[in-house]
Write an enzyme that holds these catalytic residues in place. Sequence first.
Site, PDB file in Angstrom:
ATOM      1  N   LYS A 110     -22.373   5.686  22.592  1.00  0.00           N
ATOM      2  CA  LYS A 110     -23.682   5.494  21.967  1.00  0.00           C
ATOM      3  C   LYS A 110     -24.777   5.361  23.026  1.00  0.00           C
ATOM      4  O   LYS A 110     -25.889   5.861  22.846  1.00  0.00           O
ATOM      5  CB  LYS A 110     -23.642   4.284  21.046  1.00  0.00           C
ATOM      6  CG  LYS A 110     -22.807   4.536  19.794  1.00  0.00           C
ATOM      7  CD  LYS A 110     -22.836   3.366  18.830  1.00  0.00           C
ATOM      8  CE  LYS A 110     -22.015   3.683  17.594  1.00  0.00           C
ATOM      9  NZ  LYS A 110     -22.011   2.599  16.600  1.00  0.00           N
ATOM     10  N   LYS A 189     -18.158  15.839  16.036  1.00  0.00           N
ATOM     11  CA  LYS A 189     -17.545  14.848  15.154  1.00  0.00           C
ATOM     12  C   LYS A 189     -18.555  14.381  14.099  1.00  0.00           C
ATOM     13  O   LYS A 189     -19.700  14.064  14.414  1.00  0.00           O
ATOM     14  CB  LYS A 189     -17.079  13.648  15.976  1.00  0.00           C
ATOM     15  CG  LYS A 189     -16.607  12.473  15.138  1.00  0.00           C
ATOM     16  CD  LYS A 189     -16.567  11.226  15.976  1.00  0.00           C
ATOM     17  CE  LYS A 189     -16.516  10.000  15.081  1.00  0.00           C
ATOM     18  NZ  LYS A 189     -16.693   8.751  15.832  1.00  0.00           N
ATOM     19  N   LYS A 192     -22.690   9.395  10.994  1.00  0.00           N
ATOM     20  CA  LYS A 192     -24.059   9.082  10.567  1.00  0.00           C
ATOM     21  C   LYS A 192     -24.997   8.990  11.761  1.00  0.00           C
ATOM     22  O   LYS A 192     -26.176   9.309  11.664  1.00  0.00           O
ATOM     23  CB  LYS A 192     -24.043   7.759   9.787  1.00  0.00           C
ATOM     24  CG  LYS A 192     -23.364   7.843   8.426  1.00  0.00           C
ATOM     25  CD  LYS A 192     -23.497   6.549   7.644  1.00  0.00           C
ATOM     26  CE  LYS A 192     -22.588   5.467   8.149  1.00  0.00           C
ATOM     27  NZ  LYS A 192     -21.188   5.661   7.762  1.00  0.00           N
TER      28      LYS A 192
END
Length: 321
Positions: A110, A189, A192
């Site tokens: 992230k 992948k 959201k």
Amino acid sequence: MRVLSGIQPTGRFHWGNYFGAIRQYIQLQHEDEAFYFIANLHALTTIRDPQQLSQLTLDAALDLLALGLDPDAATLFVQSDIPQISELTWILMTGTPLGLLERCHAFKEKKSKGISADAGLFTYPVLMAADILGYDSNCVPVGQDQVQHIEVARDIARSFNHHYGDCFVQPEARILDESAKVPGTDGEKMSKSYDNIIPVFEEEKALQKQIMRISTDSRAMEDAKQPETDHLYQLFCLFGKSAQQQEMAAIYRRGGFGYGDIKKQLAQAAEGYFGPARERREKLTLDPDFVQDILAAGAAKARLKAAEVLDRVQHATGLVR
């Protein structure tokens, strides 16, 4: 054996959620004692709107029940309804090495994508460990991308048991072949976070439009193509039976087709698969008290078990005099 897993209500469930985890929930609920929770505490790392979080938590319960989770066979509850887990998280945090969390790939991934990170995101694996260890869980069905967090939970449990005695059960991850990464609309992948999802309960016409926007390569219609490396084919295989998959693979290798034809077949297959669940969900929305009663009963059962484990930990650490 006790099975436990949780899923975040950070948005409506998508195909990756279902094939990566939820379908496992449904398969396992009749085999073992199953605890499944809606991880709204984890969701606080990304959702700051209280009304949105509350609605998404309810939506998650409706979705799970509509997809086949049986409250008579499994315990369904909301994470924040079990305060013992938050206290256990702090106790585990005091003995978790910093380097263990720094190596967790979800946090690093992230960060590399430029997603804002806070202490909640960094310590996410410790709360996840508390979720698992707090119910003496033996088996944790998860998607492939969460396996490392199960190993973190095992490391934390081993360390705690070494210092304080055998307080925690060592959990095991359970991954089915189908829980491999589901490709999103861009071929990466499905997530959201990457805005490439296809929602499970998308209305039929909206679903068709979304599938038609799936990215494809620019090869000519007459060219033969390798199905194994094509994410559109991989999505079709989530729904198509073995004979249908083989037929589709033969079309790819033969060539002479347009990707639009494949997308139409994918849309039909997805609607046939999820259509009945959408109808069940519509009926559940008409009886919100029924859903809330299920969550309340599940939380009551989960609190009893979490209190038992926390009491064991409090005595072991000297927090109870």
